[in-house]
Design a protein around this motif. Structure first.
Motif, PDB file in Angstrom:
ATOM      1  N   HIS A 132      10.172  15.370 -10.290  1.00  0.00           N
ATOM      2  CA  HIS A 132       8.833  14.755 -10.686  1.00  0.00           C
ATOM      3  C   HIS A 132       7.754  14.167 -11.731  1.00  0.00           C
ATOM      4  O   HIS A 132       6.759  13.146 -11.780  1.00  0.00           O
ATOM      5  CB  HIS A 132       7.475  14.171  -9.007  1.00  0.00           C
ATOM      6  N   LYS A 185       6.685   4.431 -10.825  1.00  0.00           N
ATOM      7  CA  LYS A 185       4.939   5.325 -10.618  1.00  0.00           C
ATOM      8  C   LYS A 185       3.909   3.866 -11.345  1.00  0.00           C
ATOM      9  O   LYS A 185       3.095   4.108 -11.166  1.00  0.00           O
ATOM     10  CB  LYS A 185       5.266   6.322 -10.078  1.00  0.00           C
ATOM     11  N   LYS A 193       0.749  -1.249   0.204  1.00  0.00           N
ATOM     12  CA  LYS A 193      -0.390   0.279   0.224  1.00  0.00           C
ATOM     13  C   LYS A 193       0.881   1.272   0.293  1.00  0.00           C
ATOM     14  O   LYS A 193       0.156   2.388  -0.558  1.00  0.00           O
ATOM     15  CB  LYS A 193      -1.334   0.273   1.467  1.00  0.00           C
ATOM     16  N   LEU A 194       1.900   0.973   0.503  1.00  0.00           N
ATOM     17  CA  LEU A 194       2.442   2.432   0.759  1.00  0.00           C
ATOM     18  C   LEU A 194       4.414   1.632   0.273  1.00  0.00           C
ATOM     19  O   LEU A 194       5.133   0.682   0.570  1.00  0.00           O
ATOM     20  CB  LEU A 194       2.814   2.946   2.138  1.00  0.00           C
ATOM     21  N   ALA A 254       7.625   6.329   8.089  1.00  0.00           N
ATOM     22  CA  ALA A 254       7.513   6.089   7.007  1.00  0.00           C
ATOM     23  C   ALA A 254       8.012   4.572   5.999  1.00  0.00           C
ATOM     24  O   ALA A 254       7.827   3.378   5.456  1.00  0.00           O
ATOM     25  CB  ALA A 254       7.518   6.845   5.098  1.00  0.00           C
ATOM     26  N   GLU A 262      10.810   6.436  -8.716  1.00  0.00           N
ATOM     27  CA  GLU A 262       9.519   6.915  -8.097  1.00  0.00           C
ATOM     28  C   GLU A 262       9.169   6.776  -9.646  1.00  0.00           C
ATOM     29  O   GLU A 262       8.336   6.269 -10.267  1.00  0.00           O
ATOM     30  CB  GLU A 262       9.083   8.370  -7.488  1.00  0.00           C
ATOM     31  N   GLU A 312      -2.757   2.421  -9.463  1.00  0.00           N
ATOM     32  CA  GLU A 312      -3.003   4.341  -8.468  1.00  0.00           C
ATOM     33  C   GLU A 312      -3.065   3.770  -7.297  1.00  0.00           C
ATOM     34  O   GLU A 312      -2.731   5.277  -7.101  1.00  0.00           O
ATOM     35  CB  GLU A 312      -4.416   4.801  -9.479  1.00  0.00           C
ATOM     36  N   GLN A 313      -3.629   3.309  -6.575  1.00  0.00           N
ATOM     37  CA  GLN A 313      -4.039   3.428  -5.180  1.00  0.00           C
ATOM     38  C   GLN A 313      -2.445   3.312  -4.179  1.00  0.00           C
ATOM     39  O   GLN A 313      -2.608   3.491  -3.470  1.00  0.00           O
ATOM     40  CB  GLN A 313      -4.964   2.259  -5.068  1.00  0.00           C
ATOM     41  N   THR A 314      -1.296   2.668  -4.880  1.00  0.00           N
ATOM     42  CA  THR A 314      -0.106   2.418  -3.747  1.00  0.00           C
ATOM     43  C   THR A 314       0.640   3.602  -3.673  1.00  0.00           C
ATOM     44  O   THR A 314       0.465   4.713  -4.823  1.00  0.00           O
ATOM     45  CB  THR A 314       0.730   1.556  -4.987  1.00  0.00           C
ATOM     46  N   LYS A 315       0.437   3.641  -2.673  1.00  0.00           N
ATOM     47  CA  LYS A 315       1.545   5.688  -2.613  1.00  0.00           C
ATOM     48  C   LYS A 315       2.735   5.560  -2.562  1.00  0.00           C
ATOM     49  O   LYS A 315       2.917   4.642  -2.193  1.00  0.00           O
ATOM     50  CB  LYS A 315       1.001   5.891  -1.012  1.00  0.00           C
ATOM     51  N   ILE A 316       3.346   6.475  -2.991  1.00  0.00           N
ATOM     52  CA  ILE A 316       4.559   6.327  -3.160  1.00  0.00           C
ATOM     53  C   ILE A 316       5.447   7.866  -2.518  1.00  0.00           C
ATOM     54  O   ILE A 316       4.737   9.182  -2.973  1.00  0.00           O
ATOM     55  CB  ILE A 316       5.264   6.476  -4.675  1.00  0.00           C
ATOM     56  N   LYS A 317       6.705   6.864  -2.019  1.00  0.00           N
ATOM     57  CA  LYS A 317       6.747   7.821  -1.273  1.00  0.00           C
ATOM     58  C   LYS A 317       8.321   9.052  -1.288  1.00  0.00           C
ATOM     59  O   LYS A 317       9.074   7.645  -1.308  1.00  0.00           O
ATOM     60  CB  LYS A 317       6.716   8.243   0.661  1.00  0.00           C
TER      61      LYS A 317
END
Length: 304
Positions: free
Chosen positions: A285, A45, A31-32, A76, A41, A50-55
């Protein structure tokens, strides 16, 4: 006193939690996702849902050679289902923080099959012929090879290999992955065509960050002004570079937004050279294909 039913429910809940944790630490879709730098990224990405959060840990404008993690970033990393990094000196600042994570949750680009590795260039900044095997056996106290040029993300070949490795590790949809790899290949071919007319044009860089990009596209880097990213060039170095620029007919100097431009004044004063900033850290980005095209655009703008 707890009833037998309550005890059974508690045991089942504990067992279920253990199974969920085990799935998250293996190949479960995270998920993260945490990446050390923005170019990574940009590589991955497009292949995650799309619902996967990339930090991204390294913030825009920060210098990777001196960066330090913040407590929120350490948290994180611990919460992430996937941690993606280089495994070189460029993200040494995060490597200690992943030591307690499952090896299945962490992927270093330098360890991926098909990734090309180059040693740092000689003290004069010129190209030398080396083989990746020559890098083996040289490790510092943190397990990172100090003789390795750490800017491995600037090779399109390495980007392709890393995308494939990420897709395999987390079982991402092959149709989506193949489409993205085709897009990367098209960008690579377009950049090669764009840079071909300026391949022989000599140029100098402030900091030696672009070896992988230069070698992939056959560009003619003849010198490096700042040999150590953390130490400004000496007067002797400045005089030597001024002489080289005049002897080689250099009309282009590539610099980076992460480095103070005042370090170039002593080198360029009175010389007819163009100074162009190129961002190797993808501060905007961008998806990796656009990032690659942007670097090529900036290089050609300086060289033509």
């Amino acid at each position: 006193m707890k009833t037998l039913w309550q005890i059974l429910v508690a045991l089942c809940t504990l067992q279920w939690g253990t199974l969920v944790l085990a799935a998250e630490t293996s190949h479960a879709l995270p998920k993260l996702v945490v990446t050390s730098i923005a170019p990574i990224e940009g590589m991955v990405k497009p292949i995650f849902p799309e619902q996967t959060k990339i930090k991204v840990l390294l913030r825009a404008g920060e210098e990777p050679h001196t960066y330090q993690l913040r407590p929120s970033q350490m948290l994180a990393i611990q919460q992430a289902g996937a941690v993606l990094g280089l495994g070189t000196e460029a993200d040494l600042w995060m490597q200690k923080s992943v030591q307690h994570k499952s090896s299945q949750q962490v992927l270093w680009m330098k360890d991926v099959p098909g990734v090309v590795l180059y040693p740092t260039r000689g003290k004069h900044g010129h190209h030398h012929v080396h083989h990746p095997e020559a890098l083996q056996g040289h490790k510092d106290h943190a397990g990172v090879d100090p003789t390795l040029d750490p800017h491995i993300w600037l090779s399109p070949q390495n980007a392709q290999a890393f995308v494939q490795a990420v897709a395999q590790r987390w079982s991402l949809p092959q149709q989506k992955v193949k489409a993205w790899q085709m897009q990367l290949q098209q960008a690579d071919q377009a950049v090669a065509k764009r840079l071909k007319p300026v391949q022989k044009v000599p140029f100098v860089v402030l900091h030696d960050a672009f070896q992988y990009f230069e070698r992939h596209y056959g560009l003619n880097n003849v010198g490096v002004i700042q040999l150590n990213a953390s130490v400004k060039p000496s007067i002797r170095r400045v005089l030597k570079m001024r002489k080289l620029i005049q002897q080689k007919g250099v009309k282009c100097i590539i610099t980076e937004p992460q480095f103070p431009q005042r370090q170039l004044r002593a080198v360029t004063e009175g010389l007819n050279v163009k100074v162009v900033g190129v961002d190797p850290l993808n501060s905007q980005h961008l998806p990796y294909d656009q990032f690659l095209r942007q670097i090529a655009h900036d290089f050609k703008g300086c060289l033509q």
